[in-house]
Every structure is written in structure tokens, then in C-alpha cells.
Design a protein around this motif. Structure first.
Motif, PDB file in Angstrom:
ATOM      1  N   PRO A  80       0.801  -1.199  -0.048  1.00 42.24           N
ATOM      2  CA  PRO A  80       0.104  -0.046  -0.017  1.00 42.24           C
ATOM      3  C   PRO A  80       0.851   1.051  -0.008  1.00 42.24           C
ATOM      4  N   GLY A  81       0.630   2.197  -0.783  1.00 42.04           N
ATOM      5  CA  GLY A  81       1.235   3.417  -0.767  1.00 42.04           C
ATOM      6  C   GLY A  81       2.393   3.487  -1.790  1.00 42.04           C
ATOM      7  N   ARG A  82       2.255   2.485  -2.552  1.00 40.72           N
ATOM      8  CA  ARG A  82       3.563   2.337  -3.586  1.00 40.72           C
ATOM      9  C   ARG A  82       3.008   1.899  -4.880  1.00 40.72           C
ATOM     10  N   VAL A  83       3.834   2.282  -6.086  1.00 44.17           N
ATOM     11  CA  VAL A  83       3.176   1.583  -7.453  1.00 44.17           C
ATOM     12  C   VAL A  83       4.443   1.062  -8.101  1.00 44.17           C
ATOM     13  N   MET A  84       3.980   0.404  -9.050  1.00 40.55           N
ATOM     14  CA  MET A  84       4.987  -0.069 -10.164  1.00 40.55           C
ATOM     15  C   MET A  84       4.308   0.199 -11.514  1.00 40.55           C
ATOM     16  N   SER A  85       5.285   0.462 -12.436  1.00 45.09           N
ATOM     17  CA  SER A  85       4.921   0.595 -13.761  1.00 45.09           C
ATOM     18  C   SER A  85       4.663  -0.757 -14.494  1.00 45.09           C
ATOM     19  N   TYR A  86       4.095  -0.687 -15.587  1.00 45.67           N
ATOM     20  CA  TYR A  86       3.883  -1.945 -16.449  1.00 45.67           C
ATOM     21  C   TYR A  86       5.087  -2.205 -16.872  1.00 45.67           C
ATOM     22  N   GLY A  87       5.929  -1.564 -17.159  1.00 45.44           N
ATOM     23  CA  GLY A  87       7.286  -1.991 -17.816  1.00 45.44           C
ATOM     24  C   GLY A  87       8.398  -2.369 -16.528  1.00 45.44           C
ATOM     25  N   ALA A  88       8.115  -1.889 -15.323  1.00 40.57           N
ATOM     26  CA  ALA A  88       8.887  -2.519 -14.312  1.00 40.57           C
ATOM     27  C   ALA A  88       8.345  -3.909 -13.869  1.00 40.57           C
ATOM     28  N   ILE A  89       6.913  -4.186 -14.253  1.00 44.02           N
ATOM     29  CA  ILE A  89       6.685  -5.557 -13.654  1.00 44.02           C
ATOM     30  C   ILE A  89       7.178  -6.304 -14.804  1.00 44.02           C
ATOM     31  N   ALA A  90       7.250  -6.005 -16.154  1.00 41.47           N
ATOM     32  CA  ALA A  90       7.639  -6.789 -17.193  1.00 41.47           C
ATOM     33  C   ALA A  90       9.245  -7.275 -16.887  1.00 41.47           C
ATOM     34  N   ASP A  91       9.831  -6.130 -16.462  1.00 40.90           N
ATOM     35  CA  ASP A  91      11.257  -6.232 -16.198  1.00 40.90           C
ATOM     36  C   ASP A  91      11.737  -7.317 -15.104  1.00 40.90           C
ATOM     37  N   ALA A  92      10.780  -7.147 -14.165  1.00 40.37           N
ATOM     38  CA  ALA A  92      11.126  -7.965 -12.822  1.00 40.37           C
ATOM     39  C   ALA A  92      10.629  -9.472 -13.094  1.00 40.37           C
ATOM     40  N   LEU A  93       9.808  -9.720 -14.219  1.00 46.43           N
ATOM     41  CA  LEU A  93       9.387 -11.021 -14.459  1.00 46.43           C
ATOM     42  C   LEU A  93      10.322 -11.617 -15.654  1.00 46.43           C
ATOM     43  N   TYR A  94      11.063 -10.844 -16.136  1.00 47.39           N
ATOM     44  CA  TYR A  94      11.944 -11.107 -17.464  1.00 47.39           C
ATOM     45  C   TYR A  94      12.889 -12.327 -17.175  1.00 47.39           C
ATOM     46  N   ASP A  95      13.490 -12.407 -16.134  1.00 44.32           N
ATOM     47  CA  ASP A  95      14.604 -13.402 -15.776  1.00 44.32           C
ATOM     48  C   ASP A  95      13.902 -14.823 -15.741  1.00 44.32           C
ATOM     49  N   ARG A  96      12.423 -14.993 -15.184  1.00 47.50           N
ATOM     50  CA  ARG A  96      11.701 -16.199 -15.109  1.00 47.50           C
ATOM     51  C   ARG A  96      11.212 -16.550 -16.465  1.00 47.50           C
ATOM     52  N   SER A  97      10.754 -15.617 -16.936  1.00 47.08           N
ATOM     53  CA  SER A  97       9.800 -15.910 -18.435  1.00 47.08           C
ATOM     54  C   SER A  97      10.591 -15.507 -19.733  1.00 47.08           C
ATOM     55  N   GLY A  98      11.488 -15.026 -19.885  1.00 47.03           N
ATOM     56  CA  GLY A  98      11.866 -14.735 -21.132  1.00 47.03           C
ATOM     57  C   GLY A  98      11.019 -13.412 -21.910  1.00 47.03           C
ATOM     58  N   ARG A  99       9.942 -13.324 -20.916  1.00 43.07           N
ATOM     59  CA  ARG A  99       9.152 -11.964 -21.887  1.00 43.07           C
ATOM     60  C   ARG A  99       9.635 -10.610 -21.095  1.00 43.07           C
ATOM     61  N   ALA A 100       9.454  -9.783 -21.739  1.00 44.60           N
ATOM     62  CA  ALA A 100       9.469  -8.401 -21.085  1.00 44.60           C
ATOM     63  C   ALA A 100       8.806  -7.458 -21.622  1.00 44.60           C
TER      64      ALA A 100
END
Length: 102
Positions: free
Chosen positions: A19-39
Motif C-alpha cells: 500500500p502506498g507504492r506503485v509499479m509501472s507496467y514496464g517495471a513489472i515486465a522487467d521484474a519477471l523477465y528473468d523467469r519468463s523470457g518475456r519483457a
């Protein structure tokens, strides 16, 4: 990671945004990139639009800090209730951006 697993990973990460924090769509994609191969911020946006209703969707903004299109008022109210102070129509990412690795 299958497409279904990627959807679940995105939603799980959004649920972790404090609560009180945000993430951008791109930051979410980048955070998951290592595991998924997607960004792809666009893919994260599509996932949020189709499946994000049960998670704190209003904590996800674009790279400029703009709120989800078509849901700006509800998102602004929800984020303001969590203590965020806006700069005009934007969330200041330098102040409120969250990194899951911190």
C-alpha cells in the motif's frame, strides 16, 4: 513459463505491491523477465485489463506515472487513500515506485 503461468506471475507480483507504492507496467515486465523470457509492458497491460480486477490494479501505472486509462478517478481515489500525493495527474515514480528486489 507458459502464458498461463506468466499471467499468474504478473498478478502475484501486483498483489505484492505494498500500500502506498506503485509499479509501472514496464517495471513489472522487467521484474519477471528473468523467469519468463518475456519483457513487454504492453503484455502486462493486457493481462491487467483482462485479469487484474481481483488484485490492487490501481497500483500499476505507466512509465510516466499516469493512471490506468478509463479508471483514473477510481485509481486516484484508491491511491490517495493510501497516502500518495500526486504531481498533477501523475504519480511521482521516484517517490512511490516500488522494486520487488528491495
Amino acid at each position: 513459463m507458459t502464458p498461463e503461468e506468466y499471467v499468474e506471475a504478473v498478478l502475484t507480483l501486483v498483489e505484492r505491491i505494498p500500500p502506498g507504492r506503485v509499479m509501472s507496467y514496464g517495471a513489472i515486465a522487467d521484474a519477471l523477465y528473468d523467469r519468463s523470457g518475456r519483457a513487454s509492458a504492453r503484455l502486462v497491460g493486457t493481462i491487467m485489463a483482462r485479469h487484474g480486477g481481483a488484485v490492487p490494479w490501481y497500483r500499476v501505472v505507466n512509465s510516466a506515472g499516469r493512471l490506468p486509462p478509463g479508471h483514473e478517478q477510481r485509481a486516484r481515489e484508491s491511491l490517495a487513500a493510501e497516502g500518495l500525493i500526486f504531481t498533477g495527474e501523475r504519480v511521482p515514480l521516484a517517490r512511490y515506485g516500488w522494486n520487488p528486489d528491495d
